[in-house]
Design an enzyme around this catalytic site. Structure first.
Site, short mmCIF file in Angstrom:
data_model
loop_
_atom_site.label_atom_id
_atom_site.label_comp_id
_atom_site.label_asym_id
_atom_site.label_seq_id
_atom_site.Cartn_x
_atom_site.Cartn_y
_atom_site.Cartn_z
N HIS A 46 -58.41 58.87 9.44
CA HIS A 46 -59.90 58.16 8.68
C HIS A 46 -59.63 56.88 8.25
CE1 HIS A 46 -60.73 62.36 8.42
NE2 HIS A 46 -61.54 62.14 7.49
N GLU A 98 -71.24 65.56 16.10
CA GLU A 98 -71.44 63.85 16.40
C GLU A 98 -71.95 63.61 17.86
OE1 GLU A 98 -68.69 64.98 14.92
OE2 GLU A 98 -68.70 64.19 12.96
#
Lengths: 326, 375
Positions: free
Chosen positions: A129, A60
């Protein structure tokens, strides 16, 4: 007007902007061959090829930085985070590079880039998450933060974000990809950034909601209507720059405000809204501003606890009744 | 072209074999044997002599002028810092001049250059006016970043200088993206990025080199190994301290170069630029160098011995280059004096320009936040 899902609306926006400008490319994990973890990029690899729709390694910070560098020299990257939880790894490049490049270069290097993906809670995926990060990104001058709540807004705002010359954090909602609504057929339909929308007009209280809480607020307003309370629902749609004028106008009319958000309350966007309303419309308030936020706790896995951690229609109704002294 | 400075590596990918093989040094960079350094110095001078022969006098004089300019500019900046004219952090390039000058001389004007916060030398070598660089250090409106970036954030769009970046390693993925854009647009431009050896320990170094080799991006990664990450010696911070070997992990071509030899840096960069331009292949170049000053102006440098610094100063890249050029009769004392005089005037002018440039107007606080401000 066609009735489509937010997922399809985002897909249309990406397709149309890829077609419109060859400097636009889409990069992220599983955006190509896999068709997108949430299928937002379905069909785009086949249509635009590997040059424009690029599967990245799970890296990322690396591909966020790559996108910013490409934007420095004229491309218009759309960087997908499979979820914004993973953007946390990339914050150095988003905050230290993308947000500040134009400023610290004395105006020489603009960064036209969109970072997009699902934000906020998903279904039973526990703490790492399921979190809403808008207040992190909205904190920094140099970044724009967009949070659509309908298919039309999703499409119109994403197209504007891609055409914008600044870094835009475009926050979708994992639970809302399947939400349906009408979207204009016009291929050049856009919605300007920085403009709030009154989603429902009312006179007794204002609910400021964004993303996941907009449909909840609208249902709460329907219910309250039956109870004789007329509620106005405002969706800022863009968190930064914030269209505070539209909110203040509503507060001046209704004199009562509830802010509904799924993020944690502490230092959240709701706290900023409360402060600005107090600063600009204190004399119009007939009750303290009330926030309904996600729990001040990491997201739990257990279904019952997860439900308790999120705002719901009942809590929003109770909050409106509280500020209306009912 | 000399073959001396190419250090072949044992485990390397199929594409990485250098065009020529040279001296293999088994010794790691951690153990500095001074007698050996001097012996190497002799060899390196021979290399310099050989390289000089292959280059135009004008090219050599340009490189020398740039190195002298950077040296004198930095000395003046140090002086201005102690006078309080420069604030914040100020990282000088003295001792490392051969790296920026040698490598940038091997690039085209339309290639892209990006570096860390130790960026004065790169901006000057790229052609940014010393006036504008000094004015930026002084925090003035006439600075190359309008007084908003300061010493660590010099930018010069016209000269394709994409900035000084102040988070260690932050520029590495950015430059990778610039190389991505060059390939995407189908130009044959090259992206060249500099970083210290301490940046190699950042995860994003690995992330970037992996993507660059995976997608065959025309990027040159130049690690300026000055052997200290601020006050921490390389051997105290890196498990495998041979930086050029890290390229093996990506199957990337790599070279190890003496950073005190401007022409060795020039040649290695030329090879890497050709690889990038013709084959769209990235390279990692480890340039062993040494900074003669502290990490920044606020660093007394107690972690290094005087003896160590003096040994490296014997191989001062400016001094060594001048000696070699003299021996090869490319320059004489008169030419050197001419260059020194011209540079002194340039630097004096830069100070005057910076002194007289106005401060940024108060309203500049809120400009350049957004390219497209809304409301």
């Amino acid at each position: 007007m066609a009735v489509i899902t937010i997922r399809e609306a985002l897909n249309q926006a990406l397709r149309e902007e890829l077609e419109r400008d060859e400097n636009v490319f889409l990069m992220g994990e599983e955006v190509g061959a896999y068709q997108g973890a949430y299928k937002v990029s379905k069909g785009l690899l086949e249509e635009f090829g590997e040059k424009r729709v690029i599967d990245s390694p799970i890296t990322e910070l690396g591909f966020a930085g790559l996108g910013v560098g490409a934007a420095m020299v004229g491309l218009r990257p759309v960087i997908e985070f499979m979820t914004f939880n993973f953007s946390i790894l990339a914050t150095d490049q988003i905050i230290n590079s993308a947000a500040k490049m134009l400023y610290m270069s004395g105006g020489q290097f603009k960064i036209p880039i969109v970072f997009r993906g699902p934000n906020g809670s998903a279904y039973q995926v526990s703490s790492q998450h399921s979190q809403a990060l808008e207040s992190w990104y909205a904190h920094f001058p140099g970044i724009k933060v967009v949070m659509p709540s309908t298919p039309a807004d999703a499409k119109g705002l994403l197209k504007s974000a891609i055409r914008d010359d600044d870094p835009v954090i475009f926050l979708e909602q994992e639970r809302m990809y399947g939400l349906k609504g009408e979207v204009p057929d016009d291929g050049d339909f856009t919605i300007p950034l920085g403009v709030a929308e009154v989603k429902r007009e009312g006179t007794d209280a204002t609910i400021v909601a964004r993303s996941l809480t907009v449909p909840l607020a609208l249902k709460a307003a329907e219910e309250l209507e039956k109870q004789g309370v007329s509620v106005e629902v405002i969706d800022p749609r863009t968190i930064r720059p914030l269209d505070i004028e539209t909110i203040i106008k509503s507060v001046q009319k209704t004199n009562r405000v509830v802010i509904a958000e799924e993020s944690h309350p502490f230092c959240g966007v709701g706290a900023e809204l409360s402060a600005q309303i107090m600063e600009r419309a204190f004399d119009y308030l007939d009750a303290p501003v009330k926030r309904i936020s996600g729990a001040d706790a990491p997201m739990p896995y257990a279904k019952n606890l997860e439900k308790l951690a999120l705002p719901d229609i009942e809590r929003i109704i109770a909050a409106v009744r509280e500020v209306a002294y009912l | 072209m000399s073959e001396l400075k190419v250090k072949p590596l044992k485990p390397r990918g199929p594409s990485a074999a250098p065009a020529s093989a040279g001296v293999v040094t088994e010794r790691g960079p951690d153990e500095i044997d001074q007698a050996e350094l001097r012996a190497e110095h002799q060899e390196r001078q021979q290399h310099l002599h050989a390289s000089i022969e292959g280059l135009e006098r004008e090219t050599l004089l340009n490189m020398l002028s740039q190195m002298v300019l950077i040296r004198r500019f930095e000395e003046k900046a140090a002086e201005a810092y102690t006078l309080g004219k420069i604030g914040g952090f100020c990282h000088l390039y003295i001792g490392q001049e051969a790296v920026a000058v040698g490598s940038i001389a091997a690039l085209r004007p339309d290639d892209y250059v990006m570096t860390s916060y130790r960026d004065h030398g790169h901006a000057l070598a790229r052609g940014t006016s010393p006036d504008e660089v000094m004015a930026e250090l002084f925090g003035k409106a006439g600075g190359c970043s309008a007084g908003k970036g300061g010493s660590m954030h010099l930018f010069d769009r016209d000269n394709h200088f994409l900035g000084g970046h102040a988070i260690v390693g932050g520029q590495i993925p950015l430059a990778t993206g610039v190389a991505f854009a060059a390939k995407y647009k189908g130009t044959d431009q090259v992206s060249c990025v500099y970083f210290g050896e301490a940046a190699v320990n950042q995860g994003v170094f690995h992330e970037s080199l992996n993507m660059a080799q995976l997608w065959k991006l025309p990027c040159i990664y130049i690690c300026e190994n000055n052997q200290y990450g601020m006050g921490t010696a390389l051997k105290r911070a890196m498990s495998l301290s041979d930086v050029s070997q890290k390229a093996c992990a990506y199957g990337m071509a790599s070279e190890f170069v003496d950073g005190m030899d401007v022409l060795a840096v020039y040649e290695a960069t030329r090879r890497a630029a050709a690889r990038a331009r013709k084959e769209s292949q990235p390279s990692l170049i480890e340039v062993r160098t040494y900074r003669f000053m502290g990490h920044s102006m606020s660093d007394p440098g107690n972690y290094r011995t005087r003896a160590e610094i003096e040994k490296y100063q014997e191989r001062d890249p400016v001094k060594v280059f001048i000696e070699s050029l003299k021996q090869k009769q490319i320059v004489d004392d008169a030419t050197i004096k001419e260059i020194e005089d011209r540079v002194r005037a340039q630097v004096e002018h830069a100070i005057k320009f910076a002194d007289s440039s106005p401060e940024p107007a108060p309203e500049e606080l809120h400009t350049h936040i957004y390219a497209n401000p809304i409301k």
